[in-house]
Scaffold this motif. Sequence first.
Motif: not given
Length: 301
Positions: A169, A186, A188-189, A209, A213, A217, A220-221
């Motif tokens: 991330l 965070v 989105e997580l 995770w 997954t 994320v 998306r970030r």
Amino acid sequence: MSQAARLVDTAQIVAEFGTSKSRVSELSNDPNSGFPRVVPTEGRKRLWRYDQVAAFFAQRAPKQRTLPAAVLEADQDELLSKREVTKLLGYAGTATIDAYFRDRPDYFPLPDHDGVDGPHWRRGTIVAWATSRPGKGRRRSATSSPLPEVSADGDPDEPLGTAEVAALLGYGSAASFSSALSQGRVPELPEPDSLEKKEGARGRPSRKWRRATIVAVARRRGVLAAADEEHEDLVGAADAARILGYKDTDSFLSALGHGYLPGLEEPDGVEHRRGSAGRPRQQRWRRSRIEELAAHRSSAP
């Protein structure tokens, strides 16, 4: 030349004793500060005897902190929550520790355990830090373990721990990721896909995770390119400016901001600051789209 006979100027004092020019001037001009007197010399540069300056700063060095005997005699392996650490250190709230992780990376010790109930530290870790860290002023940062190299293309079902997730991330350390997660930064997580605890290990289970997954994320970030963009040739503002014939990037961005390029107002991608969901650092467009616009502009009467 002996240290007693050695003379030092302001710049040398700053370099050797970790202070600032303004602070040296302030101390020297204050007759009650106890700072050594300037040695009379020819010229305008102010000089001081090194041994006197060294003695002055040695006397002002912060004393080692002491903690209550009850803290020192308690179980040093006991895990403490952030709130319990806050109480042990005498802070008003946990925001102080959060600020350490946010504003001063690697200053506060990393958690000894990071489970589903948040970060925890052994009492001994906090005691060692509290009794050895310097006082107010410049502080030396502790060395943190580097994050592992983590590929986005590995087994999608492989469980990843805090350090691996932080790396994917775009965070600088596992601690900064844990701090952001605990503060809800965070969003989105999702909740961990699993909880794991090694046999015989103390403390709470570790959060895990799935790689898939975390990769989702990260996309998306904006830390990782979107799946449908990976094979696209995307260009930033500098390349777009060159293709469209602008003299520099600023001219292109100015035209874009004033609405002179309506066809490019919506970029095909953005590149976020690593670990941030804030404003994009750079807009990106498909090269084919920029070249098509350039061809249209060159053919226009």
